[in-house]
Each structure stands twice: as structure tokens, then as C-alpha cells.
Design a protein around this motif. Structure first.
Motif, PDB file in Angstrom:
ATOM      1  N   ASN A   1       0.891  -1.280   0.258  1.00  0.00           N
ATOM      2  CA  ASN A   1       0.171  -0.332   0.373  1.00  0.00           C
ATOM      3  C   ASN A   1       1.108   1.111  -0.106  1.00  0.00           C
ATOM      4  N   TYR A   2       1.667   1.370  -0.736  1.00  0.00           N
ATOM      5  CA  TYR A   2       2.977   2.136  -0.848  1.00  0.00           C
ATOM      6  C   TYR A   2       1.914   2.631  -2.070  1.00  0.00           C
ATOM      7  N   ASN A   3       2.467   4.385  -2.072  1.00  0.00           N
ATOM      8  CA  ASN A   3       2.407   5.367  -2.976  1.00  0.00           C
ATOM      9  C   ASN A   3       3.060   6.605  -3.399  1.00  0.00           C
TER      10      ASN A   3
ATOM     11  N   ASP B   1       1.982  -9.594 -14.307  1.00  0.00           N
ATOM     12  CA  ASP B   1       0.537  -9.576 -13.528  1.00  0.00           C
ATOM     13  C   ASP B   1       1.172  -9.076 -12.290  1.00  0.00           C
ATOM     14  N   SER B   2       2.208  -8.174 -12.132  1.00  0.00           N
ATOM     15  CA  SER B   2       2.043  -7.870 -10.719  1.00  0.00           C
ATOM     16  C   SER B   2       0.792  -6.773 -10.188  1.00  0.00           C
ATOM     17  N   PRO B   3       0.374  -6.583  -9.118  1.00  0.00           N
ATOM     18  CA  PRO B   3      -0.528  -5.248  -9.236  1.00  0.00           C
ATOM     19  C   PRO B   3       0.781  -4.281  -8.680  1.00  0.00           C
ATOM     20  N   ASP B   4       1.248  -4.552  -7.855  1.00  0.00           N
ATOM     21  CA  ASP B   4       2.652  -2.895  -8.564  1.00  0.00           C
ATOM     22  C   ASP B   4       2.944  -2.647  -9.413  1.00  0.00           C
ATOM     23  N   SER B   5       3.302  -1.247  -9.291  1.00  0.00           N
ATOM     24  CA  SER B   5       3.456  -0.791 -10.597  1.00  0.00           C
ATOM     25  C   SER B   5       5.164   0.390 -10.235  1.00  0.00           C
ATOM     26  N   PHE B   6       5.760   0.337 -11.372  1.00  0.00           N
ATOM     27  CA  PHE B   6       6.469   1.525 -11.674  1.00  0.00           C
ATOM     28  C   PHE B   6       6.433   2.167 -12.371  1.00  0.00           C
TER      29      PHE B   6
ATOM     30  N   THR C   1       1.839  -0.017  -4.714  1.00  0.00           N
ATOM     31  CA  THR C   1       1.958  -1.541  -4.230  1.00  0.00           C
ATOM     32  C   THR C   1       0.902  -1.507  -3.571  1.00  0.00           C
ATOM     33  N   GLU C   2       0.342  -2.722  -4.467  1.00  0.00           N
ATOM     34  CA  GLU C   2      -0.464  -3.643  -3.566  1.00  0.00           C
ATOM     35  C   GLU C   2       0.490  -4.526  -2.429  1.00  0.00           C
ATOM     36  N   THR C   3       1.067  -5.047  -2.881  1.00  0.00           N
ATOM     37  CA  THR C   3       1.689  -6.311  -1.879  1.00  0.00           C
ATOM     38  C   THR C   3       3.224  -5.470  -1.038  1.00  0.00           C
ATOM     39  N   ASN C   4       3.780  -6.514  -0.522  1.00  0.00           N
ATOM     40  CA  ASN C   4       5.068  -5.978  -0.070  1.00  0.00           C
ATOM     41  C   ASN C   4       6.782  -6.748  -0.653  1.00  0.00           C
TER      42      ASN C   4
END
Length: 483
Positions: free
Chosen positions: A48-50, A74-79, A111-114
Motif C-alpha cells: 500500500n505504498y504510493n 501480472d504484478s499488481p504493483d507498478s513503476f 504497491t499492493e504487496t510487500n
């Protein structure tokens, strides 16, 4: 792709679990010409980082971003990187470099994950020392642009349009590595990468368009710059690269009263052939396909015109003696096939065949002709060759045009022109071959000839007489037998 991702995972340094990932608040400027985030190196970011990191970039500079991440597709996180044209570019594990053009840019990490790790460095680079290469509109060039160089395309009539075609015929994603500036140099406004620019049919607002490739990777495509005024008359305009090992087949259509166009550029042959042309609505009138030399910029006269009212079966193949030509489609629905290599079918004729023979100087008036032109038509059986030499231009003394019709079993018929003439009138001769030999190699020397191949009337008449004699003899035999 999976093997590549596994390999990248193996060579990436292990991320730190305790790095400071506090989101920078201040906008990064040229006052901090180099830097990194996180400062300690690659780190695993919490869930949960933004974070949005902003860059201010002066005209004449770019920011080189080197990225390390472990993001799969397919990652829910992004750059994500946003450039100054507001386009978003999502980076994955296989992506490692991006260039931010002036004047603003953003990097957003969410991020949604860690489980995701990130690290990037930045470097401000002065690009005002890049070398300029100027090209006029109408230019076609390979898009393997030279490093540390920018290409300026100049129009005298307003905005500049740019179209591309890949060597493979498929979409070239590497076009995204070429940046487009609306102006005369790299101080101009950045308006996006070339892939987006061409897909959206964009046009420069000024009279110059500038291209540059900061990445240095190969781009297997060609491009053409046109005055927008020259192609805006078309309902649709396209550019296509021809290769000798790949046939081109297309289904083109243009709305009633409208015209579309394709400019073709052969990368490995100075001769191409239309091998198939079929109108899908033969009962309608006014449909035409036209062919002229070069690009729409030169505005040459159409040399070939195919009308829906005429049968096209005997009009192909048709020779085109130039590596750049434009085909226009007027209010028609048509299928077209073109090859870019010598054609044996062009030389083999039979009754019903018709077409045009033009000297290379007519197809390309700006190119110096180095060798005389020779053409040979051959028929398996005797035929009637009908030819109409509509023009001959002789520039230098000793140049001449000779058209000869003959066969191994009969005397030859030939006409020779060694002076400039027009409308010489239709001529005909019987034989199994027709040769056209033009010795003019001056740009101002040329000829144009229309030809038709018909049934050999003499042979047909003799055949009828033989059949009549045979039938009479056969009837006599039957009559005598009955008696």
C-alpha cells in the motif's frame, strides 16, 4: 520471454529490506544532476505504498533514468514514468532505461504487496551539442538514426507529417525509442515518441519536425516526411516498405468522391510489378486506381490508370521502374498485389495482354540513367503485337529507340526513332516476340509506348482454311463410301 525474466532475476542484486523508502517531497532539478532512490540501493517496498517523484527539466536537456525492479507483467504493483507529453510508460523487470525529455516528468511507485523491489538512478544530460542533419520533406530514410544526432525535416508549406513502415511488415515497437520534437532542434517542444505520433496521424504545428534516438538501439523501420498540405487531400495516407522476398497484398477502399493513397518504397529493387488488381464492385462507375512516380510531394503526373469499366485481367503484370512510387485509390474497393523484383511473367505475353512500357527516365526524371533500356516480350505462339509510341525525346546525338517484332520463321519488322517525336500512330506486326531497345541515358531522353497483344489473324485464317480443306476431304470420303 520467461527464460529472459528468470535470467534477469538471477543476475539482479539482492534488495535490502531496511532501505529508506521515504517518498521525496521536493521536485528534482538540474541542481541535483545525479542521484538515486532509494539512496542505499534496491529495496523491498512495503504494501500500500504510493509515491510520486517529480522532475523539472530545462529545454536542451534530458534525464536518463536507470531502473531496477522485479515486476512481472501480472504484478499488481507498478513503476510508471510520465513524460512531458503526459504519456504513461509502465516499467517491468525487462525494462532498465528511460529518457525523460524536457520540461517535466514524473515517476510513480505504487504497491499492493510487500514483495516488490525498486531502485532507480537519474542523470541530467545536455543535448544541445548533438549534431543536426537537415532533410527536406519528401525524404525517405532508414530509422537507424545516428547516435548523438538529431534529424530536422523542413517544410516550405506548413506542418510536417511523418509515416513509418517496418521492414518485417509488422508493428515496430522500437519506434517508441525515437522522440519527436515540434520544431527545428532539441530545444523545441517534445510531443511524444514516434510510435504514438504516427499511430495518431499527428502533424507538427510548425514547419519543422525533429527526430532523435537517445537509446541507440536498432529500429528496423523506414520513415517518410511529407508536407501535410501534400497528403491532406487524401482521405487516408499510408507508407509501405517493399522487399524482394515478401509480396505485398492489400485490400484498399475509398469513400465516394474521396481518394486514399499509399507511397511504396522498395529497399532492394529498382523495379516492381503490379501482379493483381481486382475491383470488387465492377457494376459501379468512376472507380479508379492510379500510379505515379515518387511521393505526393513531387506531384508527378499519373503514368498508369486502371478503371473499373475496363477489364484488368490482361493489364497485369505491369512494370514500374522506380523504387519509390505512389498508388492512389479513387472511390473504389479494390484488391492489389505488388512484387518488388524482376518478373518473368512480365515478359511472357498472350492475346489479351495490354500495358505500358516507359523508359526509366520517365519513372524517375531526377535519377541519372547509366545503362540503355531493353525489354523483351515473348509469346509461345505467333501473335499480333500492336504498339503505339506516344512520345520519344532524344537529347543527345546518337540516341535512338528501336522496336522490333519478329519470329524465328519470319522476317522481322522494326521501327527506329532517333529524333524527338510525338503521337507516332499505332503500328502492328506479327511474330512471337517484340523487343524495345532505347539507348538514351540522358535524363531528358525518354519514350512512352502503349502495347496490346492480339490473336494472330494470319495464323487463325490459315487454320480455318486447313480445317475447311480437311472437312471437304472428309465429306468426299464419306460420300464415296456411301455410294
Amino acid at each position: 520471454m520467461q527464460q529472459l525474466i528468470i535470467l534477469v532475476l538471477l543476475v539482479l542484486p539482492a534488495p535490502s529490506l531496511g532501505g529508506d523508502v521515504t517518498c521525496p517531497v521536493a521536485t528534482i532539478t538540474e541542481n541535483t544532476p545525479v542521484g538515486a532512490f532509494p539512496a542505499e540501493g534496491s529495496a523491498v517496498f512495503p504494501a500500500n505504498y504510493n509515491c510520486t517523484i517529480q522532475f523539472q527539466i530545462p529545454a536542451g536537456q534530458i534525464v536518463k533514468i536507470n531502473v531496477t525492479n522485479n515486476l512481472l507483467f501480472d504484478s499488481p504493483d507498478s513503476f510508471t514514468i510520465q513524460d512531458s507529453a503526459l504519456a504513461l510508460h509502465r516499467m517491468y523487470i525487462v525494462d532498465d532505461i528511460f529518457y525523460l525529455p524536457a520540461t517535466i516528468g514524473k515517476i510513480q511507485i505504487t504497491t499492493e504487496t510487500n514483495t516488490s523491489s525498486f531502485y532507480f538512478t537519474w542523470q541530467y544530460i545536455d543535448i544541445t551539442t548533438f549534431e543536426r542533419i537537415q532533410k527536406p520533406t519528401g525524404t525517405i530514410l532508414a530509422l537507424n538514426l545516428t547516435a548523438n544526432t538529431f534529424y530536422q525535416f523542413i517544410s516550405s508549406r506548413g506542418g510536417v507529417a511523418f509515416h513509418t513502415s517496418s521492414i518485417s511488415g509488422y508493428t515496430d515497437t522500437a519506434l517508441a525509442q525515437i522522440y519527436v520534437y515540434d520544431g527545428a532542434d532539441l530545444n523545441a517542444k517534445f510531443i511524444g515518441n514516434l510510435k504514438v505520433f504516427t499511430e495518431t496521424d499527428s502533424v507538427s504545428k510548425g514547419r519543422s519536425l525533429t527526430l532523435v534516438n537517445f537509446y541507440g538501439a536498432s529500429v528496423p523501420s523506414y520513415g517518410i516526411a511529407n508536407d501535410y498540405a501534400a497528403i491532406s487531400i487524401y482521405d487516408g495516407y499510408f507508407f509501405h516498405v517493399l522487399r524482394s522476398d515478401i509480396d505485398f497484398f492489400t485490400h484498399q477502399w475509398a469513400k465516394k468522391g474521396m481518394e486514399s493513397a499509399i507511397t511504396f518504397y522498395s529497399i532492394d529493387s529498382q523495379e516492381s510489378y503490379i501482379t493483381y488488381l481486382n475491383f470488387t464492385n465492377p457494376d459501379e462507375t468512376g472507380h479508379e486506381v492510379r500510379v505515379k512516380p515518387m511521393t505526393p510531394m513531387e506531384n508527378y503526373t499519373d503514368l498508369l490508370t486502371y478503371n473499373v469499366d475496363d477489364s484488368t485481367d490482361g493489364q497485369v503484370p505491369q512494370q514500374i521502374l522506380i523504387n519509390t512510387f505512389t498508388v492512389t485509390f479513387y472511390q473504389c474497393d479494390v484488391y492489389l498485389n505488388i512484387i518488388s523484383r524482376p518478373s518473368l511473367e512480365w515478359s511472357t505475353v498472350k492475346p489479351g495482354r495490354t500495358g505500358w512500357v516507359y523508359s526509366p527516365s520517365i519513372w524517375n526524371p531526377t535519377e541519372n540513367v547509366t545503362t540503355p533500356y531493353y525489354n523483351y516480350f515473348n509469346s509461345t505462339n505467333p501473335v499480333k503485337f500492336v504498339f503505339d509510341i506516344q512520345s520519344v525525346a532524344i537529347e543527345d546525338s546518337g540516341e535512338k529507340l528501336k522496336v522490333e517484332v519478329g519470329s524465328p520463321t519470319s522476317s522481322n519488322f522494326a521501327v527506329v526513332f532517333n529524333t524527338t517525336v510525338t503521337n507516332t500512330g499505332e503500328k502492328a506486326a506479327h511474330g512471337t516476340y517484340m523487343t524495345t531497345n532505347f539507348t538514351g541515358i540522358s535524363n531528358a531522353s525518354s519514350f512512352a509506348m502503349k502495347f496490346t497483344v492480339e490473336n494472330n489473324v494470319e495464323t487463325a485464317t490459315k487454320s480455318v482454311r486447313r480445317i475447311s480443306v480437311f472437312m471437304a476431304l472428309f465429306a468426299s470420303i464419306i460420300f464415296n463410301f456411301v455410294i
